[in-house]
Design a protein around this motif. Structure first.
Motif, short mmCIF file in Angstrom:
data_model
loop_
_atom_site.label_atom_id
_atom_site.label_comp_id
_atom_site.label_asym_id
_atom_site.label_seq_id
_atom_site.Cartn_x
_atom_site.Cartn_y
_atom_site.Cartn_z
N SER A 1 -3.36 35.03 17.66
CA SER A 1 -4.35 35.38 18.68
C SER A 1 -5.71 34.78 18.34
CB SER A 1 -4.46 36.90 18.81
OG SER A 1 -3.31 37.44 19.43
N TRP A 2 -6.05 34.73 17.05
CA TRP A 2 -7.33 34.13 16.65
C TRP A 2 -7.31 32.61 16.88
CZ3 TRP A 2 -11.75 36.41 16.36
CH2 TRP A 2 -12.84 35.79 15.75
N VAL A 3 -6.16 31.98 16.68
CA VAL A 3 -6.04 30.56 17.00
C VAL A 3 -6.32 30.34 18.48
CG1 VAL A 3 -4.38 28.66 17.29
CG2 VAL A 3 -4.46 29.91 15.14
N CYS A 4 -5.78 31.20 19.33
CA CYS A 4 -6.02 31.07 20.77
C CYS A 4 -7.50 31.20 21.09
CB CYS A 4 -5.22 32.13 21.53
SG CYS A 4 -3.43 31.85 21.54
N PHE A 5 -8.18 32.13 20.43
CA PHE A 5 -9.61 32.30 20.67
C PHE A 5 -10.40 31.10 20.16
CE2 PHE A 5 -13.70 33.75 18.80
CZ PHE A 5 -14.40 33.82 20.01
N ARG A 6 -10.11 30.67 18.93
CA ARG A 6 -10.84 29.51 18.37
C ARG A 6 -10.59 28.27 19.21
NH1 ARG A 6 -13.90 28.09 15.99
NH2 ARG A 6 -13.90 27.83 13.73
N GLY A 7 -9.37 28.16 19.71
CA GLY A 7 -9.08 27.03 20.60
C GLY A 7 -9.84 27.14 21.91
N ALA A 8 -9.93 28.36 22.46
CA ALA A 8 -10.63 28.57 23.73
C ALA A 8 -12.08 28.14 23.66
CB ALA A 8 -10.54 30.04 24.14
N LEU A 9 -12.70 28.27 22.49
CA LEU A 9 -14.09 27.88 22.33
C LEU A 9 -14.29 26.37 22.44
CD1 LEU A 9 -15.16 30.20 19.35
CD2 LEU A 9 -15.69 30.49 21.78
N ARG A 10 -13.20 25.62 22.23
CA ARG A 10 -13.32 24.16 22.21
C ARG A 10 -12.76 23.47 23.45
NH1 ARG A 10 -12.05 22.05 16.11
NH2 ARG A 10 -13.24 23.64 14.98
N LEU A 11 -12.01 24.21 24.24
CA LEU A 11 -11.35 23.58 25.37
C LEU A 11 -12.35 23.06 26.40
CD1 LEU A 11 -8.30 25.96 25.92
CD2 LEU A 11 -8.44 23.87 24.57
N THR A 12 -12.03 21.93 26.99
CA THR A 12 -12.93 21.29 27.95
C THR A 12 -12.42 21.40 29.38
OG1 THR A 12 -11.79 19.15 27.66
CG2 THR A 12 -13.65 19.63 26.19
N LYS A 13 -11.22 21.96 29.56
CA LYS A 13 -10.62 21.98 30.89
C LYS A 13 -10.31 23.40 31.37
CE LYS A 13 -8.43 17.47 30.04
NZ LYS A 13 -7.16 16.71 30.00
N THR A 14 -11.04 24.37 30.85
CA THR A 14 -10.81 25.76 31.26
C THR A 14 -12.11 26.35 31.81
OG1 THR A 14 -11.30 26.47 28.98
CG2 THR A 14 -8.98 26.19 29.59
N PRO A 15 -12.03 27.40 32.64
CA PRO A 15 -13.24 28.04 33.18
C PRO A 15 -14.10 28.63 32.07
CG PRO A 15 -11.26 28.76 34.34
CD PRO A 15 -10.79 28.02 33.14
N ARG A 16 -15.39 28.85 32.38
CA ARG A 16 -16.32 29.37 31.38
C ARG A 16 -15.96 30.77 30.93
NH1 ARG A 16 -22.38 27.44 33.39
NH2 ARG A 16 -22.01 25.18 33.18
N TRP A 17 -15.27 31.55 31.80
CA TRP A 17 -14.94 32.93 31.44
C TRP A 17 -13.76 33.01 30.49
CZ3 TRP A 17 -9.94 33.78 32.63
CH2 TRP A 17 -9.38 33.08 33.70
N TYR A 18 -13.02 31.92 30.34
CA TYR A 18 -11.78 31.98 29.57
C TYR A 18 -12.00 32.36 28.10
CZ TYR A 18 -7.44 30.65 27.30
OH TYR A 18 -6.30 30.65 26.53
N PRO A 19 -12.99 31.78 27.39
CA PRO A 19 -13.18 32.19 25.99
C PRO A 19 -13.48 33.68 25.85
CG PRO A 19 -14.33 30.13 26.42
CD PRO A 19 -13.86 30.65 27.75
N PHE A 20 -14.29 34.22 26.76
CA PHE A 20 -14.62 35.66 26.68
C PHE A 20 -13.36 36.50 26.91
CE2 PHE A 20 -15.82 39.63 28.84
CZ PHE A 20 -16.58 40.21 27.81
#
Length: 221
Positions: A149-168
């Motif tokens: 789950s932490w990998v998913c979060f750390r990855g979400a912080l770097r993704l360039t093709k997802t909405p801004r709300w996705y990391p939160f």
């Protein structure tokens, strides 16, 4: 079928995910060959004995699998450099977990309740009993649930093709998964910290490795 899969993620990401799934099986199940019959240690702190059993949180424990699938698919769809480094960080973290499981076997130390009464309780209690039946209370530090789950979060912080709300949204789900691991007595608090630390080490090392092969993978994808 191949064309359909390549629409979901490029070939280089499917290759990474296949290796990750294999590594997960070796780490979680394969290491038991080396630890069966050995002394297992409890890393429970006083706070672990005071935390209540909250069967409702088994919902988030189970939903973590959906979080990982969605998270890894979104990581795999991003650019080659981003996806490659996140996936490599995951593999390094999983390697750390593998060595921990073999060198320092851990168990719940009697903190997990008897499952028998749970089978006659609420749907959440029955689901908790079902998880207990499927998952032995060992190979705990670091927590694989928290690691993924932490990998998913750390990855979400770097993704360039997802909405801004996705990391939160990913952070909220990750924290709920963390809470679920201790509130359904699958892990202790230090297992959560271990999972986060393993990922941070993995990401740190992956960011500093000269991954020239990633550009070649991008050309072949």
């Amino acid at each position: 079928m191949k064309k359909y899969l390549l629409k979901i993620m490029p070939a280089r990401s499917w290759a990474f995910v296949a290796v990750i799934v294999l590594m997960n099986s070796v780490t979680y199940f394969g290491t038991r060959v080396f630890t069966a019959g050995r002394k297992h240690y409890s890393m429970a702190l006083p706070i672990d004995k005071k935390l209540p059993l909250v069967p409702f949180f088994i919902l988030f424990y189970i939903l973590a699998y959906a979080q990982w699938i969605i998270g890894f698919l979104l990581i795999g769809r991003d650019d080659t450099e981003t996806a490659g480094r996140i996936f490599l960080g995951e593999l390094i973290a999983k390697s750390i977990a593998l060595f921990c499981f073999v060198l320092f076997p851990t168990a719940m130390g009697g903190l997990r309740p008897d499952a028998a009464p749970l089978w006659d309780g609420t749907v959440w209690q029955r689901l908790t009993a079902w998880i207990y039946a499927l998952d032995a209370p060992d190979n705990l530090f670091p927590s694989i649930h928290c690691l993924e789950s932490w990998v998913c979060f750390r990855g979400a912080l770097r993704l360039t093709k997802t909405p801004r709300w996705y990391p939160f949204a990913t952070l909220v789900m990750t924290l709920l998964v963390f809470a679920s691991t201790v509130l359904v007595r699958q892990h202790v608090v230090l297992d959560i910290a271990g999972g986060v630390l393993a990922v941070e080490i993995g990401v740190f090392l992956a960011d500093r490795l000269p991954l020239r092969f990633l550009s070649k993978m991008g050309e072949d994808a």
